[in-house]
Design a protein around this motif. Structure first.
Motif, mmCIF file in Angstrom:
data_model
loop_
_atom_site.group_PDB
_atom_site.id
_atom_site.type_symbol
_atom_site.label_atom_id
_atom_site.label_comp_id
_atom_site.label_asym_id
_atom_site.label_seq_id
_atom_site.Cartn_x
_atom_site.Cartn_y
_atom_site.Cartn_z
ATOM 1 N N LYS A 134 0.879 -1.221 -0.065
ATOM 2 C CA LYS A 134 -0.159 -0.027 -0.071
ATOM 3 C C LYS A 134 0.985 1.369 0.154
ATOM 4 O O LYS A 134 0.403 2.139 -0.691
ATOM 5 N N HIS A 135 1.991 1.280 0.736
ATOM 6 C CA HIS A 135 2.793 2.215 0.905
ATOM 7 C C HIS A 135 3.994 2.410 -0.052
ATOM 8 O O HIS A 135 4.791 3.259 0.026
ATOM 9 N N LEU A 136 4.226 1.563 -0.965
ATOM 10 C CA LEU A 136 5.441 1.137 -1.674
ATOM 11 C C LEU A 136 5.090 1.694 -3.413
ATOM 12 O O LEU A 136 3.780 1.697 -3.636
ATOM 13 N N GLY A 137 6.088 2.314 -3.993
ATOM 14 C CA GLY A 137 5.948 2.730 -5.430
ATOM 15 C C GLY A 137 6.190 1.588 -6.303
ATOM 16 O O GLY A 137 7.112 0.838 -6.197
ATOM 17 N N PHE A 138 5.393 1.427 -7.258
ATOM 18 C CA PHE A 138 5.824 0.557 -8.307
ATOM 19 C C PHE A 138 6.188 1.332 -9.643
ATOM 20 O O PHE A 138 5.914 2.350 -9.917
ATOM 21 N N LEU A 139 7.050 0.421 -10.493
ATOM 22 C CA LEU A 139 7.527 1.460 -11.808
ATOM 23 C C LEU A 139 6.425 0.982 -12.772
ATOM 24 O O LEU A 139 5.891 0.192 -12.660
ATOM 25 N N PRO A 140 6.448 1.674 -13.855
ATOM 26 C CA PRO A 140 5.472 1.538 -14.840
ATOM 27 C C PRO A 140 5.892 0.298 -15.528
ATOM 28 O O PRO A 140 7.025 -0.170 -15.596
#
Ligand code: SF4
Lengths: 262, 498
Positions: free
Chosen positions: B371-377
């Motif tokens: 929920k709190h982490l970012g994903f790369l496209p």
């Protein structure tokens, strides 16, 4: 061309084991040790601690059957004064009884006979052996660890160990999995196709005792020993590549102490 | 847990409306995820699980074991029969109007049954296979397996071919069925996690997380962020190892010896890192209801350093591999699963994403620290062939490294890094659904707890679901492509046949 250069770029990465001990092999949990001086009082339920029933207490002395242990670490966590992890990966043994730690006097006494009997059988293997693997209901992890033996780190070819697709050319049968009934016929057939002398290695706790599936109606009772005679038992859930390699070396008759020390 | 953005909408219905309500959900745009059966003493509970935006819809109905049959919804999804066959294999329970009931995960006479067909009065309608054979001149059936040449799990593929072209493939994973669901029955919530890790051993972390999240919902507890982050670290290392394994299998099939050796080496480094941070090469015994049993055994910063080294070497070799024409030629146009088929079957994980589906449980049905982490496209690869699936996996490896960096960084900045790993929980009676995104795709666990023990459980791995698409991927492929298609599906037979 670029791949050729890359193939050379890493220098020496191959393990020297068994000539020299490998420091990685001894860096993670491979079995559980029992404090032999410990005398359990009657009201501590040590047996109930273990999810697979690997702990047995006889006359106050706790023992662990590594053939049933899945190395979950619960006993180590709850009773650290008695149980501790061992990182010695040379856990394979020539009999089911020898997997019980601490070993009994009878089982160690039997060892010399087992060793010489196996040595007689495998003398004809010479310096190279061909392995055949068969999966009889594994969870898939044992296959990864066996396949890892061919990667450049373990590179078992250096020890004269090769894999073969044909059971007819195989000297050693590596069996993984809890002994799924659906595989029993294929397992027997593969075994019968192998020429004498042949050695069977049960790879992993599942293959030895069924592990967490030991009560399932879909698997043979008592692991693959319920289908075939087993010569070498490699405990672990799954055993590490080094653990499996040690088991193979035992099966070749060239290893080592085979359970004399523990 | 009302503050969760995700919902499980459960509806209990009668047998008669079960099928039509499920059909209505699918018609409304839900993705059919699973049909599960939970034996509950006198009754068997059927659950149809469909995935919608931000959650799952679960439709339940209880069948009396005395009269165990239910109407099928074969018309709404080609997957209904796939699941019906599994439930019939396990519990002898069949829809009244099943298209076929060929053995799928257990060969009859049923093994490992909780309830045998004899008991329920049902007998298999068909013997080994009800599929009419492809008829034509010189067409023959070749059984591949169950014992494979090489170190592989046991599975049989019955291939129908006139020689070169493959006309039909029927996968038969039932040989190695272990009766895994039943192994959970009666176990404590804590022991359940140990079994979950062994259902599909190469994706054990994801299975344990899915299982634990189901249990944690029933206990109504909040897991410490430290523990959630450690779960992410183990889950993403597991994903990297699995995706590498898939690429390694491609290299093996195309005789790329150096690439094979190099990537095997990197995979070994990942496995070693896993054992260095928890003592076990498959991270077993770590994920437990309430959190994790152990913090990372190395300081997060040190782990991050090792992760960065591995990332660099993988990246170098992957870049070269993806420029090696002799390798790429074998993948392009091989084993095509069209976007239409993928959608129709609800293909999961990299298989679905390689055919234009976008769902990833870590994002669409987010949980834990994700929920709190970012994903790369994500990669734009949706041709549905082995190449697309390979590109998706390589991309996901990069994404996993990205997540690892963030998770390790967060752990490094935590105030009490050596405490708060596990909350004690009191599991209340009830039923709940847990899920996680395994390397192979979505894993589902339906768990019923009674008096603190597992009364019943049904799990479904992505491997089982995706295997249904296997035979659709051979529109005109020749027998030499078989190994590539199998590798690109990345199916764990243990998971599919459990
Ligand atoms: S580590 Fe082994 S002996 Fe100890 S509780 Fe776990 S399975 Fe039982």
């Amino acid at each position: 061309m670029p791949w050729i250069l890359r193939g050379l770029s890493n220098g020496v990465i191959t393990s020297k084991y068994p000539k020299k001990m490998d420091s990685y092999g001894d860096s993670h949990h491979s079995s559980v040790k029992v404090q032999t001086e410990y005398l359990a009082s009657r009201d501590t339920d040590l047996e109930g601690l273990c999810p697979t029933g690997a702990i047995r207490v006889e006359l106050g002395r706790p023992r662990i059957d590594l053939g049933q242990c899945i190395l979950c670490g619960r006993c180590v966590d709850r009773a650290p004064e008695i149980f501790s992890f061992s990182t010695d990966f040379e856990t394979a043994r020539l009999s089911r009884d020898l997997l019980v730690v601490p070993p009994s006097a009878e089982s160690t006494g039997e060892l010399a006979n087992l060793k010489s009997a196996l040595a007689d059988r495998v003398r004809r293997f010479g310096n190279s052996v061909a392995l055949r693997h068969i999966d009889c209901g594994s969870d898939g992890s044992e296959e990864w660890e066996i396949a890892a033996l061919t990667n450049p780190v373990y590179d078992v070819q250096r020890l004269g160990i090769t894999f073969t697709a044909s059971p007819r050319h195989a000297d050693i049968l590596l069996v993984t999995g809890a002994g799924a009934k659906g595989m029993s016929d294929s397992l027997k057939e593969t075994y019968h196709q192998m020429a004498e002398p042949k050695v069977v290695v049960a790879v992993g706790t599942d293959a030895i005792s069924g592990g967490t599936h030991s009560n399932s109606a879909a698997v043979v009772a008592g692991g693959i020993e319920g289908v075939l005679p087993v010569d070498v038992f490699v405990p672990g859930s799954p055993p590490s590549p080094f653990g499996i390699l040690y088991g193979i070396l035992l099966a070749m008759g060239i290893a080592l102490d085979g359970g004399a020390s523990t | 847990m009302t503050d969760l953005p995700l919902n499980i909408q459960s509806t209990s219905v009668s047998t008669i409306s079960f099928a039509c309500l499920t059909e209505a959900r699918i018609a409304a745009g839900d993705r059919f995820a699973a049909l599960l059966a939970l034996p509950l003493g006198e009754q068997i509970r059927l659950l149809s699980v469909t995935s919608c935006f931000g959650g799952f819809n679960v439709i339940e109905c209880d069948l009396e074991t005395a009269e165990p049959t239910y109407p099928s919804f074969d018309a709404a999804t080609p997957m209904a029969n796939w699941y019906a066959r599994r439930i019939f294999d396990l519990y002898g329970l069949a829809p009244s109007d099943a298209a076929t009931l060929d053995p799928l995960i257990a060969r009859r006479p049923c093994q490992g049954l909780h309830q045998s067909p004899e008991k329920t009065g049902l007998t298999p309608k068909f013997a080994e296979s009800s599929r009419p054979s492809v008829i034509g001149e010189g067409v023959f059936k070749i059984p591949l397996g169950p014992v494979r040449s090489g170190v592989f799990e046991s599975i049989e593929f019955v291939v129908e071919t006139p020689g070169e072209e493959i006309l039909h493939v029927e996968p038969r994973p039932f040989y190695k069925h272990r009766g895994v669901d039943a192994a959970f029955f009666g176990k404590s919530a804590e022991d359940g996690a140990l079994i979950a890790e062994r259902v599909e051993g190469i994706a054990g972390v994801a299975h344990a997380i899915a299982y634990c999240q189901a249990v944690e919902k029933l206990a109504d507890v909040e897991i410490h962020m430290q523990a959630e982050l450690v779960r992410v670290v183990h889950a993403e290392l597991e994903r990297i190892a699995n995706h590498l394994e898939s690429v390694i299998r491609h290299c093996e099939a195309s005789a790329q010896a150096v690439a094979y050796a190099r990537l095997s080496l990197h995979k070994e480094s990942v496995m070693r890192l896993r054992s260095n941070i928890c003592g076990h090469r498959f991270s077993r015994g770590v994920i437990a209801p309430g959190g994790v049993t152990t913090p990372l055994l190395l300081p997060p910063a040190e782990v991050a350093k090792k992760v960065a080294e591995i990332e660099k070497s993988i990246d170098r070799d992957m870049t070269l591999l993806m420029r090696t024409p002799s390798f790429l030629d074998r993948l392009r146009g091989t084993g095509v699963v069209t976007p239409l088929q993928a959608r129709l079957f609800g293909a999961l994980g990299p298989l679905g994403r390689g055919s234009g589906l976008t769902e990833d449980g870590r994002i669409s049905h987010t949980y834990g620290a994700y929920k709190h982490l970012g994903f790369l496209p994500t990669a734009d690869a949706q041709d549905g062939d082995a190449m697309s699936r390979q590109m998706i996996r390589i991309d996901e490896i990069a994404n996993s490294f990205h997540l690892l960096r963030q998770a390790l960084d967060d752990l490094n900045n935590m105030e009490h890094p050596s405490q708060n790993w596990k909350v004690e929980l009191e599991v209340k009676d009830g039923m709940s659904l847990g899920w996680a995104e395994a390397p192979q795709g979505e894993v589902l666990y339906a768990v019923a707890i009674e008096k603190g023990r597992i009364k019943s459980l049904a799990q479904r791995s992505a491997s089982f679901h995706n295997l249904a698409l296997f035979s659709t991927a051979f529109p005109k492929d020749i027998t030499t492509d078989f190994a590539f298609i199998e590798a690109s599906f990345g199916i764990s037979v243990a998971g599919a046949s459990s």
